[in-house]
Design an enzyme around this catalytic site. Structure first.
Site, PDB file in Angstrom:
ATOM      1  N   GLY A  15       0.741  -1.262   0.000  1.00 28.63           N
ATOM      2  CA  GLY A  15       0.000   0.000   0.000  1.00 28.63           C
ATOM      3  C   GLY A  15       0.771   1.314   0.000  1.00 28.63           C
ATOM      4  O   GLY A  15       0.180   2.357   0.249  1.00 28.63           O
ATOM      5  N   SER A  21       1.686   8.240   1.982  1.00 25.64           N
ATOM      6  CA  SER A  21       1.057   6.980   2.414  1.00 25.64           C
ATOM      7  C   SER A  21       1.580   6.519   3.769  1.00 25.64           C
ATOM      8  O   SER A  21       2.784   6.587   4.044  1.00 25.64           O
ATOM      9  CB  SER A  21       1.364   5.846   1.419  1.00 25.64           C
ATOM     10  OG  SER A  21       0.874   6.137   0.151  1.00 25.64           O
ATOM     11  N   ILE A  22       0.664   5.975   4.569  1.00 29.24           N
ATOM     12  CA  ILE A  22       1.064   5.425   5.867  1.00 29.24           C
ATOM     13  C   ILE A  22       2.053   4.267   5.635  1.00 29.24           C
ATOM     14  O   ILE A  22       3.040   4.121   6.362  1.00 29.24           O
ATOM     15  CB  ILE A  22      -0.182   4.980   6.663  1.00 29.24           C
ATOM     16  CG1 ILE A  22      -1.068   6.206   6.959  1.00 29.24           C
ATOM     17  CG2 ILE A  22       0.215   4.275   7.963  1.00 29.24           C
ATOM     18  CD1 ILE A  22      -2.465   5.898   7.486  1.00 29.24           C
ATOM     19  N   ASP A  67      -2.391  -7.334  -7.299  1.00 31.36           N
ATOM     20  CA  ASP A  67      -3.739  -6.829  -7.012  1.00 31.36           C
ATOM     21  C   ASP A  67      -4.236  -7.694  -5.857  1.00 31.36           C
ATOM     22  O   ASP A  67      -4.304  -8.929  -5.983  1.00 31.36           O
ATOM     23  CB  ASP A  67      -4.622  -7.009  -8.258  1.00 31.36           C
ATOM     24  CG  ASP A  67      -6.044  -6.531  -8.008  1.00 31.36           C
ATOM     25  OD1 ASP A  67      -6.494  -6.551  -6.826  1.00 31.36           O
ATOM     26  OD2 ASP A  67      -6.717  -6.154  -8.971  1.00 31.36           O
ATOM     27  N   VAL A  68      -4.590  -7.056  -4.760  1.00 34.15           N
ATOM     28  CA  VAL A  68      -4.899  -7.803  -3.538  1.00 34.15           C
ATOM     29  C   VAL A  68      -6.196  -8.615  -3.661  1.00 34.15           C
ATOM     30  O   VAL A  68      -6.486  -9.444  -2.801  1.00 34.15           O
ATOM     31  CB  VAL A  68      -4.910  -6.838  -2.329  1.00 34.15           C
ATOM     32  CG1 VAL A  68      -6.205  -6.034  -2.285  1.00 34.15           C
ATOM     33  CG2 VAL A  68      -4.673  -7.560  -1.028  1.00 34.15           C
ATOM     34  N   ILE A  96      -4.418  -0.877   2.809  1.00 32.90           N
ATOM     35  CA  ILE A  96      -5.145  -0.832   1.542  1.00 32.90           C
ATOM     36  C   ILE A  96      -6.592  -0.408   1.783  1.00 32.90           C
ATOM     37  O   ILE A  96      -7.268  -0.955   2.654  1.00 32.90           O
ATOM     38  CB  ILE A  96      -5.171  -2.240   0.903  1.00 32.90           C
ATOM     39  CG1 ILE A  96      -3.741  -2.719   0.615  1.00 32.90           C
ATOM     40  CG2 ILE A  96      -6.019  -2.260  -0.366  1.00 32.90           C
ATOM     41  CD1 ILE A  96      -3.654  -4.177   0.233  1.00 32.90           C
ATOM     42  N   TYR A 151     -10.408   2.446  10.695  1.00 39.05           N
ATOM     43  CA  TYR A 151     -10.866   3.759  11.159  1.00 39.05           C
ATOM     44  C   TYR A 151     -12.077   3.593  12.075  1.00 39.05           C
ATOM     45  O   TYR A 151     -12.868   2.657  11.919  1.00 39.05           O
ATOM     46  CB  TYR A 151     -11.192   4.662   9.948  1.00 39.05           C
ATOM     47  CG  TYR A 151     -11.564   6.050  10.373  1.00 39.05           C
ATOM     48  CD1 TYR A 151     -10.662   6.816  11.117  1.00 39.05           C
ATOM     49  CD2 TYR A 151     -12.817   6.576  10.081  1.00 39.05           C
ATOM     50  CE1 TYR A 151     -11.014   8.074  11.560  1.00 39.05           C
ATOM     51  CE2 TYR A 151     -13.163   7.848  10.524  1.00 39.05           C
ATOM     52  CZ  TYR A 151     -12.254   8.583  11.269  1.00 39.05           C
ATOM     53  OH  TYR A 151     -12.598   9.816  11.711  1.00 39.05           O
ATOM     54  N   TYR A 161     -18.220   8.901   5.685  1.00 38.24           N
ATOM     55  CA  TYR A 161     -17.289   7.778   5.492  1.00 38.24           C
ATOM     56  C   TYR A 161     -17.956   6.691   4.633  1.00 38.24           C
ATOM     57  O   TYR A 161     -17.289   5.796   4.124  1.00 38.24           O
ATOM     58  CB  TYR A 161     -16.826   7.235   6.842  1.00 38.24           C
ATOM     59  CG  TYR A 161     -15.475   6.566   6.794  1.00 38.24           C
ATOM     60  CD1 TYR A 161     -14.323   7.287   6.507  1.00 38.24           C
ATOM     61  CD2 TYR A 161     -15.357   5.202   7.030  1.00 38.24           C
ATOM     62  CE1 TYR A 161     -13.090   6.663   6.451  1.00 38.24           C
ATOM     63  CE2 TYR A 161     -14.127   4.576   6.984  1.00 38.24           C
ATOM     64  CZ  TYR A 161     -13.000   5.304   6.698  1.00 38.24           C
ATOM     65  OH  TYR A 161     -11.773   4.682   6.648  1.00 38.24           O
ATOM     66  N   LYS A 168     -14.676  -1.337   6.975  1.00 35.82           N
ATOM     67  CA  LYS A 168     -13.770  -1.387   8.134  1.00 35.82           C
ATOM     68  C   LYS A 168     -14.318  -2.323   9.218  1.00 35.82           C
ATOM     69  O   LYS A 168     -13.541  -3.009   9.881  1.00 35.82           O
ATOM     70  CB  LYS A 168     -13.531   0.014   8.702  1.00 35.82           C
ATOM     71  CG  LYS A 168     -12.724   0.932   7.767  1.00 35.82           C
ATOM     72  CD  LYS A 168     -11.396   0.339   7.370  1.00 35.82           C
ATOM     73  CE  LYS A 168     -10.487   1.355   6.684  1.00 35.82           C
ATOM     74  NZ  LYS A 168      -9.301   0.706   6.076  1.00 35.82           N
TER      75      LYS A 168
END
Ligand code: NAI
EC number: 1.3.1.9
Length: 272
Positions: A15, A21-22, A67-68, A96, A151, A161, A168
């Site tokens: 990711g 990006s984190i 591609d996940v 991701i 999140y 959201y 999530k």
């Protein structure tokens, strides 16, 4: 400052899109802490080329496209990573997220269900896919650590959201359920970190993000946690210092999740 917390450890980082990006900050942190890493992202994201700069900064880490949502890609990723490391991996970062309905401006009450299915697959079931691939290939060492990012909209309503709140929730559920089985079988740990709003490409896709991030800042006694802070926390979760932590959703948000109201927010309301 490095503590060599991850000396001798090997991991895969999903990711890292750009330097905001984190996952990007986490890759740098893990490398600084002594880990060897493999970087991966969707082929379309790799075409931007940014990730090559990160690979260089991480001791020429290999970059392997996946591609996940594609099981063959994931198998190839783990195979190539184990070949490169000469053995199994110790940690995996799942960083991701993608919402098709948000991207296409659909309100939560008007979701397109085909897009919704894709969103849930990319953002949540993908963790199951990654864990399942590693499980089938026995690709993670005992006491290995897997972290995914989430999140607080999984627990409480943040209207804009949108469908990502459901994604999530599902991601956190997969973390618990697969975390149970992986702990019993292999002592592998699986956790989510619930991060403050952070200015990244995925983050900024949320409607009204600037207002939202300022509100969270005022509602968090320590202020919002930055991407760098998040990277530090992830490194600790990959280390042996947290070996009995699994199946948890860990808030990393400056205290936001347990705050009812702050003096700053009350002051702001009094102005109105
Ligand atoms: P980002 O946009 O830099 O990262 C999202 C990544 O997902 C990108 O690298 C993208 O290429 C990748 N991705 C999308 N579809 C993919 C696919 N099919 N296969 C493989 N990779 C794919 O944004 P950020 O903020 O660093 O996001 C990382 C994680 O942190 C996400 O799970 C996000 O939901 C989560 N998070 C972000 C917050 C924020 O405010 N930025 C707050 C809390 C959690």
């Amino acid at each position: 400052m490095s503590h060599q917390l991850l000396k001798g450890k090997k991991g895969i980082i999903f990711g890292a899109l750009d330097e905001k990006s984190i996952a990007w900050k986490t890759a740098l942190k893990c490398y600084e802490e002594g880990a060897q890493i493999v970087l991966t992202n969707a082929p379309v994201a790799l075409r931007m080329g940014e990730i090559n700069k990160l690979a260089e900064a991480c001791g020429n880490a290999p970059v392997i496209g996946a591609d996940v949502t594609n099981m063959d890609d994931l198998k190839n990723l783990f195979e190539k990573s184990m070949e490169h490391f000469g053995g199994k991996v110790d940690f995996v970062l799942h960083s991701i997220g993608m919402s098709l309905n948000v991207r296409k401006g659909k309100h939560y009450t008007e979701l397109n269900y085909e897009w919704n299915a894709k969103t849930l697959d990319i953002s949540a079931m993908s963790l199951h896919r990654v864990l399942r691939t590693a499980w089938d290939m026995d690709a993670i060492n005992d006491w290995g650590s897997v972290v995914a990012l989430t999140y607080i909209a999984a627990q409480r309503v943040f209207p804009d959201y949108n469908e990502m709140a459901d994604a999530k929730s599902l991601l956190e559920s997969v973390t618990r359920s697969f975390g149970y089985h992986y702990a019993v079988k292999k002592k592998v740990r699986v956790n989510t970190i619930s991060q403050s709003p952070t200015k990244t490409t995925a983050g900024s896709g949320v409607k009204g993000f600037d207002g939202f991030i300022n509100y969270a800042e005022k509602m968090s006694p320590l202020g919002n946690a930055s991407a760098e802070d998040c990277a530090n926390y992830i490194a600790v979760m990959f280390s042996d210092l947290t070996r009995m932590v699994t199946m948890q959703n860990l808030f990393h948000d400056g205290g936001f999740s347990f705050t009812g109201v702050t003096a700053e927010v009350i002051e702001q309301m009094e102005k109105e």
